[in-house]
Design a protein around this motif. Structure first.
Motif, mmCIF file in Angstrom:
data_model
loop_
_atom_site.group_PDB
_atom_site.id
_atom_site.type_symbol
_atom_site.label_atom_id
_atom_site.label_comp_id
_atom_site.label_asym_id
_atom_site.label_seq_id
_atom_site.Cartn_x
_atom_site.Cartn_y
_atom_site.Cartn_z
ATOM 1 N N ALA A 1 -0.343 8.919 -3.863
ATOM 2 C CA ALA A 1 -2.332 8.377 -3.839
ATOM 3 C C ALA A 1 -3.435 7.715 -3.132
ATOM 4 O O ALA A 1 -4.303 7.871 -3.079
ATOM 5 N N VAL A 2 -2.130 7.108 -1.906
ATOM 6 C CA VAL A 2 -2.315 6.734 -0.844
ATOM 7 C C VAL A 2 -2.449 8.046 0.515
ATOM 8 O O VAL A 2 -1.782 8.549 0.675
ATOM 9 N N GLU A 3 -3.969 8.278 0.483
ATOM 10 C CA GLU A 3 -4.470 10.045 1.734
ATOM 11 C C GLU A 3 -4.037 9.298 3.382
ATOM 12 O O GLU A 3 -3.317 10.223 3.627
ATOM 13 N N LYS A 4 -4.201 8.253 3.471
ATOM 14 C CA LYS A 4 -4.221 8.018 4.650
ATOM 15 C C LYS A 4 -4.144 6.715 4.578
ATOM 16 O O LYS A 4 -5.105 5.626 3.846
ATOM 17 N N ILE B 1 1.112 -1.204 -0.147
ATOM 18 C CA ILE B 1 0.145 0.097 -0.105
ATOM 19 C C ILE B 1 0.908 1.308 -0.034
ATOM 20 O O ILE B 1 0.814 2.293 -0.647
ATOM 21 N N LYS B 2 1.851 1.095 0.733
ATOM 22 C CA LYS B 2 2.913 2.486 1.052
ATOM 23 C C LYS B 2 3.751 2.781 -0.141
ATOM 24 O O LYS B 2 4.049 3.384 -0.595
ATOM 25 N N SER B 3 3.996 1.947 -1.170
ATOM 26 C CA SER B 3 4.517 1.130 -2.180
ATOM 27 C C SER B 3 3.962 2.815 -3.481
ATOM 28 O O SER B 3 4.917 3.313 -4.707
ATOM 29 N N TYR B 4 2.654 3.198 -3.310
ATOM 30 C CA TYR B 4 1.713 3.446 -3.769
ATOM 31 C C TYR B 4 1.467 5.169 -3.926
ATOM 32 O O TYR B 4 1.253 6.097 -4.923
ATOM 33 N N GLY B 5 2.853 5.390 -2.510
ATOM 34 C CA GLY B 5 2.446 7.171 -2.438
ATOM 35 C C GLY B 5 1.232 7.850 -2.050
ATOM 36 O O GLY B 5 1.014 7.777 -0.886
ATOM 37 N N PHE C 1 -8.093 7.190 -8.214
ATOM 38 C CA PHE C 1 -8.301 6.217 -8.911
ATOM 39 C C PHE C 1 -7.993 5.171 -9.507
ATOM 40 O O PHE C 1 -8.780 4.183 -9.829
ATOM 41 N N THR C 2 -7.185 5.698 -10.274
ATOM 42 C CA THR C 2 -6.325 5.204 -11.641
ATOM 43 C C THR C 2 -5.942 4.422 -10.848
ATOM 44 O O THR C 2 -5.404 2.787 -11.161
ATOM 45 N N ALA C 3 -5.190 4.269 -9.748
ATOM 46 C CA ALA C 3 -4.447 3.582 -8.924
ATOM 47 C C ALA C 3 -5.173 2.967 -8.356
ATOM 48 O O ALA C 3 -4.574 1.784 -7.496
ATOM 49 N N LEU C 4 -5.971 3.396 -7.572
ATOM 50 C CA LEU C 4 -6.892 2.300 -6.990
ATOM 51 C C LEU C 4 -7.762 1.541 -7.395
ATOM 52 O O LEU C 4 -7.208 -0.228 -6.537
ATOM 53 N N GLY C 5 -8.116 0.446 -8.509
ATOM 54 C CA GLY C 5 -8.208 -0.433 -9.071
ATOM 55 C C GLY C 5 -6.739 -1.313 -8.953
ATOM 56 O O GLY C 5 -6.828 -2.711 -9.212
#
Length: 257
Positions: A91-94, A85-89, A131-135
């Motif tokens: 894009a992850v707000e919390k 999860i942290k690798s998405y930098g 939302f692009t990274a979410l999927g």
């Protein structure tokens, strides 16, 4: 020479003072008067807007024949999920850790009972605004061993401009509605007396609309799938409904009936 005897007037006695009735301003009537009627209206607004954030719930589980084995596996899988999860930098707000549990599974043999295995779990909550990274993230989390993924739940931020827009539209609708009532009576609006959120006057508050997806059980992931082997999910954001409701009271000029 004799002088006529006259009766004294009340003001001739220095000890007498004129009696004045104190003047009290008339209290305003709560429901207006024929010359200044009051009218009460409700202003409502309903907006459909795109979501700003999405939340996913990740439950990592482990099972072992003894407590130490279960905790070791759970710690390893939890670290793997956190690192992914942290690798998405940005894009992850919390990212938050929720409930943790470890408990024995008992088995019964006649009157005796013994511990058959230990089960452990950790729940993570990730909030994303990309939302692009979410999927892609959802799919990759689903590839992890013994990992359950639930969501996404789409939402607006508490300080979203959409809330202000809805409140402003509700006020404008209340004024327009009151003006139409006054004009129907041959009068015009004079002043606003009160403006209140619906539910702010000891009335039952309006229940917010239920957020889609809440209460649904977590969807089991595909355990043991190859990392990066599954295509990214195509997740379509669910539009959000924003409500605003107010009560407003005005005074108007005398109607031309």
């Amino acid at each position: 020479m004799t002088h006529p005897i006259t009766s004294p007037t009340p003001h001739d006695n220095p000890h007498d003072t004129p009696h004045h009735t104190p003047h009290h301003p008339a209290a305003p009537l709560p429901y207006g008067t024929p010359d200044t009627p009051r009218l009460a209206v409700r202003g409502e607004a309903r907006l459909e807007v795109d979501p700003e954030i999405a939340r996913i719930f990740v439950t990592v589980t482990a099972r072992g024949t003894d407590r130490n084995t279960a905790l070791t596996d759970l710690t390893r899988r939890n670290n793997e999920a956190l690192a992914l999860i942290k690798s998405y930098g940005p894009a992850v707000e919390k990212l938050e850790t929720g409930a943790f549990s470890i408990h024995p599974q008992l088995t019964y043999n006649g009157r005796n009972e013994r511990i058959r295995a230990y089960h452990g779990s950790v729940t993570l909550t990730a909030t994303l605004d990309d939302f692009t990274a979410l999927g892609e993230l959802t799919t990759r989390l689903g590839d992890l061993d013994l990992t359950h993924v639930a969501g996404p739940w789409w939402a607006l931020r508490p300080d979203s401009p959409a809330h202000r827009t809805a409140r402003t539209q509700a006020v404008h609708e209340a004024v327009q509605r009151a003006r139409e009532y006054a004009e129907a009576l041959g009068a015009r609006l004079d002043a606003i007396v009160e403006l209140a959120d619906l539910g702010a006057e000891n009335t039952a508050p309006v229940a917010p609309p239920a957020m889609a997806g809440y209460g649904a059980p977590p969807a089991p992931a595909n355990p043991g799938g190859p990392a990066g082997g599954a295509p990214a999910l195509d997740l379509q954001p669910q539009r959000q409904t924003v409500y605003a409701n107010i009560n407003a009271r005005f005074t108007m000029t005398r109607p031309a009936l």
